[in-house]
Scaffold this motif. Sequence first.
Motif, PDB file in Angstrom:
ATOM      1  N   ILE A 101       0.856  -1.175   0.000  1.00 50.35           N
ATOM      2  CA  ILE A 101       0.000   0.000   0.000  1.00 50.35           C
ATOM      3  C   ILE A 101       0.898   1.233   0.000  1.00 50.35           C
ATOM      4  CG2 ILE A 101      -1.876   1.239   1.137  1.00 50.35           C
ATOM      5  CD1 ILE A 101      -2.618  -1.561   0.206  1.00 50.35           C
ATOM      6  N   ALA A 102       0.743   2.091  -1.000  1.00 51.13           N
ATOM      7  CA  ALA A 102       1.521   3.330  -1.089  1.00 51.13           C
ATOM      8  C   ALA A 102       0.666   4.490  -0.603  1.00 51.13           C
ATOM      9  CB  ALA A 102       1.955   3.570  -2.533  1.00 51.13           C
ATOM     10  N   VAL A 103       1.181   5.216   0.381  1.00 52.16           N
ATOM     11  CA  VAL A 103       0.459   6.379   0.914  1.00 52.16           C
ATOM     12  C   VAL A 103       1.418   7.570   0.939  1.00 52.16           C
ATOM     13  CG1 VAL A 103      -1.005   4.907   2.363  1.00 52.16           C
ATOM     14  CG2 VAL A 103       1.054   5.945   3.341  1.00 52.16           C
ATOM     15  N   PRO A 104       0.898   8.784   0.790  1.00 54.64           N
ATOM     16  CA  PRO A 104       1.773   9.962   0.817  1.00 54.64           C
ATOM     17  C   PRO A 104       2.193  10.319   2.233  1.00 54.64           C
ATOM     18  CG  PRO A 104      -0.502  10.632   0.551  1.00 54.64           C
ATOM     19  CD  PRO A 104      -0.510   9.133   0.508  1.00 54.64           C
ATOM     20  N   LYS A 105       3.318  10.981   2.347  1.00 56.61           N
ATOM     21  CA  LYS A 105       3.748  11.500   3.644  1.00 56.61           C
ATOM     22  C   LYS A 105       2.658  12.438   4.177  1.00 56.61           C
ATOM     23  CE  LYS A 105       7.945   9.729   3.890  1.00 56.61           C
ATOM     24  NZ  LYS A 105       8.356   8.783   4.963  1.00 56.61           N
ATOM     25  N   GLY A 106       2.406  12.351   5.457  1.00 60.10           N
ATOM     26  CA  GLY A 106       1.349  13.154   6.051  1.00 60.10           C
ATOM     27  C   GLY A 106       0.023  12.442   6.118  1.00 60.10           C
ATOM     28  N   HIS A 107      -0.110  11.318   5.428  1.00 63.54           N
ATOM     29  CA  HIS A 107      -1.326  10.514   5.495  1.00 63.54           C
ATOM     30  C   HIS A 107      -1.447   9.914   6.892  1.00 63.54           C
ATOM     31  CE1 HIS A 107      -4.068   7.110   4.651  1.00 63.54           C
ATOM     32  NE2 HIS A 107      -4.494   7.844   3.636  1.00 63.54           N
ATOM     33  N   ARG A 108      -2.676   9.632   7.309  1.00 58.82           N
ATOM     34  CA  ARG A 108      -2.914   9.102   8.653  1.00 58.82           C
ATOM     35  C   ARG A 108      -2.201   7.774   8.898  1.00 58.82           C
ATOM     36  NH1 ARG A 108      -6.882   5.105   8.915  1.00 58.82           N
ATOM     37  NH2 ARG A 108      -7.899   4.636   6.911  1.00 58.82           N
ATOM     38  N   LEU A 109      -1.851   7.050   7.804  1.00 59.55           N
ATOM     39  CA  LEU A 109      -1.193   5.757   7.951  1.00 59.55           C
ATOM     40  C   LEU A 109       0.310   5.822   7.691  1.00 59.55           C
ATOM     41  CD1 LEU A 109      -3.832   3.592   6.024  1.00 59.55           C
ATOM     42  CD2 LEU A 109      -3.555   3.739   8.509  1.00 59.55           C
ATOM     43  N   ALA A 110       0.830   6.999   7.406  1.00 61.69           N
ATOM     44  CA  ALA A 110       2.212   7.122   6.937  1.00 61.69           C
ATOM     45  C   ALA A 110       3.256   6.686   7.964  1.00 61.69           C
ATOM     46  CB  ALA A 110       2.477   8.553   6.489  1.00 61.69           C
ATOM     47  N   ASP A 111       2.899   6.687   9.253  1.00 60.16           N
ATOM     48  CA  ASP A 111       3.872   6.284  10.269  1.00 60.16           C
ATOM     49  C   ASP A 111       3.765   4.799  10.613  1.00 60.16           C
ATOM     50  OD1 ASP A 111       1.417   6.413  11.466  1.00 60.16           O
ATOM     51  OD2 ASP A 111       2.117   7.402  13.306  1.00 60.16           O
ATOM     52  N   ARG A 112       2.941   4.081   9.858  1.00 56.16           N
ATOM     53  CA  ARG A 112       2.757   2.643  10.088  1.00 56.16           C
ATOM     54  C   ARG A 112       3.664   1.848   9.148  1.00 56.16           C
ATOM     55  NH1 ARG A 112      -2.901   1.918  11.433  1.00 56.16           N
ATOM     56  NH2 ARG A 112      -2.635  -0.318  11.021  1.00 56.16           N
ATOM     57  N   SER A 113       3.948   0.596   9.523  1.00 58.75           N
ATOM     58  CA  SER A 113       4.690  -0.302   8.635  1.00 58.75           C
ATOM     59  C   SER A 113       3.771  -1.316   7.971  1.00 58.75           C
ATOM     60  CB  SER A 113       5.779  -1.044   9.411  1.00 58.75           C
ATOM     61  OG  SER A 113       5.199  -1.833  10.449  1.00 58.75           O
ATOM     62  N   SER A 114       2.545  -1.443   8.511  1.00 59.85           N
ATOM     63  CA  SER A 114       1.575  -2.380   7.939  1.00 59.85           C
ATOM     64  C   SER A 114       0.173  -1.881   8.228  1.00 59.85           C
ATOM     65  CB  SER A 114       1.768  -3.791   8.515  1.00 59.85           C
ATOM     66  OG  SER A 114       1.509  -3.803   9.914  1.00 59.85           O
ATOM     67  N   VAL A 115      -0.806  -2.445   7.499  1.00 59.05           N
ATOM     68  CA  VAL A 115      -2.188  -2.018   7.643  1.00 59.05           C
ATOM     69  C   VAL A 115      -3.089  -3.173   7.231  1.00 59.05           C
ATOM     70  CG1 VAL A 115      -2.300  -1.082   5.291  1.00 59.05           C
ATOM     71  CG2 VAL A 115      -3.856  -0.205   7.041  1.00 59.05           C
ATOM     72  N   SER A 116      -4.251  -3.273   7.843  1.00 57.17           N
ATOM     73  CA  SER A 116      -5.218  -4.293   7.429  1.00 57.17           C
ATOM     74  C   SER A 116      -6.086  -3.733   6.310  1.00 57.17           C
ATOM     75  CB  SER A 116      -6.108  -4.702   8.609  1.00 57.17           C
ATOM     76  OG  SER A 116      -6.940  -3.626   9.002  1.00 57.17           O
ATOM     77  N   LEU A 117      -6.605  -4.596   5.486  1.00 57.56           N
ATOM     78  CA  LEU A 117      -7.440  -4.138   4.373  1.00 57.56           C
ATOM     79  C   LEU A 117      -8.684  -3.400   4.861  1.00 57.56           C
ATOM     80  CD1 LEU A 117      -7.304  -7.062   1.781  1.00 57.56           C
ATOM     81  CD2 LEU A 117      -6.313  -4.786   1.570  1.00 57.56           C
ATOM     82  N   THR A 118      -9.268  -3.877   5.954  1.00 54.81           N
ATOM     83  CA  THR A 118     -10.513  -3.252   6.424  1.00 54.81           C
ATOM     84  C   THR A 118     -10.298  -1.795   6.831  1.00 54.81           C
ATOM     85  OG1 THR A 118     -10.092  -4.173   8.628  1.00 54.81           O
ATOM     86  CG2 THR A 118     -11.552  -5.418   7.169  1.00 54.81           C
ATOM     87  N   GLU A 119      -9.072  -1.421   7.180  1.00 53.47           N
ATOM     88  CA  GLU A 119      -8.778  -0.030   7.525  1.00 53.47           C
ATOM     89  C   GLU A 119      -8.766   0.883   6.302  1.00 53.47           C
ATOM     90  OE1 GLU A 119      -5.743   0.576  10.867  1.00 53.47           O
ATOM     91  OE2 GLU A 119      -5.199  -1.394  10.060  1.00 53.47           O
ATOM     92  N   LEU A 120      -8.840   0.281   5.109  1.00 56.52           N
ATOM     93  CA  LEU A 120      -8.737   1.069   3.876  1.00 56.52           C
ATOM     94  C   LEU A 120     -10.083   1.288   3.196  1.00 56.52           C
ATOM     95  CD1 LEU A 120      -5.635  -0.745   2.307  1.00 56.52           C
ATOM     96  CD2 LEU A 120      -5.647   1.303   3.737  1.00 56.52           C
TER      97      LEU A 120
END
Length: 295
Positions: A164-183
Motif C-alpha cells: 500500500i503506497a500512501v503519501p507523507k502526512g497521510h494518517r497511515l504514513a507512520d505505520r509499517s503495515s495495515v489491514s485491508l478493512t482499515e482502507l
Amino acid sequence: MELLQLQYFLAVARLEHVTEAARSLHVTQSSLSKTIGRLEEDLGVPLFDRIGRKLRLNEFGRKFLRRAERALFELEQGKQEISDFSSPEHGTLKLAVTTASTLPNILREFRKKQPTIQFHVQMLNLQEMLTLLYRGEVEYCLSSPPIQGDDIECQIVFIDPILIAVPKGHRLADRSSVSLTELKDEWFVGVKKGYGARDLVDSVCKSAGFVPKYVYEGDEPARLSALVEAEIGIAFIPSTARFTRERITYLQVENHELVREIALLWHRSRYISRAALEFREVVVDYFGALSKQTT
C-alpha cells in the motif's frame, strides 16, 4: 488458391471492414474485394455475410479462418527459422506485457548479451496480449496473472508482494503495515479493469468486505506513484514497481496473502529463435536473483 488470397482473407476476417482492411494492407478496396471474391470462387462458398462495407464471417468463414491462420502461422515460422539460421545476430524480439515495472532491467541485461538484437514491446491488457500470442505476433508475454490455455507454455518466474503506497502526512504514513478493512473509506488511484493487478486487488478487497473507490483509473502503472505523491489517492503497488520517493511510504498488508504471480508465456508450437531462448534465460536469471534478495 494463392498465398495473397489467404493474407487478404485474414485481414478482412480480423477487421470485418473492407475499407479498414484495404488501408492496413496498403491496397485499393476494389483489389481487395476482387481477391476475396476469387478465393470464395475457388472454395465454392461465400465466407462472409455482407452488410454494406462491413463484413461478418459466416459459418464457412469461421471454419476456414482457423485453417488459414494455422497455414500462415507455419509459413511465418519457417521464415523466422531460416532468418535465424542465416543471420542469428540480427532480428527483432517482439514482446507483450501486462506488467512493465521490471522490464527496463531485464531489457538492459538482454542487450548486454545480444547488443545487435532489436526488441519491440507493447503494454496491453490480458485479452489483447493473448490475442497477439495466439496469432504468433509476439514471441513472449510477461504476464500477471499467469495464463493457462491451449498451446500456451506458462512459467511462473516471481511471486511479487503488493504493498500500500500512501503519501507523507497521510494518517497511515507512520505505520509499517495495515489491514485491508482499515482502507475501506480511502480513495484510490489505480490501473483500469482488465489489468491483472487491478482485478486481483478488487477481488481480495471484496473478500474483505468492501469495493475500492477509485478517483483515477489509467493504463500507465508507472504514473500511480506520482499521483500518490501528489495526494490524489493511495494505491496498491507491487513491490517490483516500488520507487524510492521521499514523499511516499509503503505498507505491508496484514492478514492477507496479497501477492501477484508474474509469469513468462510463449506459444508451444512456435519456433523459438536463439535470441528468444537467451531472453528467456535472462528473465529467469533476473527474477531468480530478485527472489534471493527478498528472502
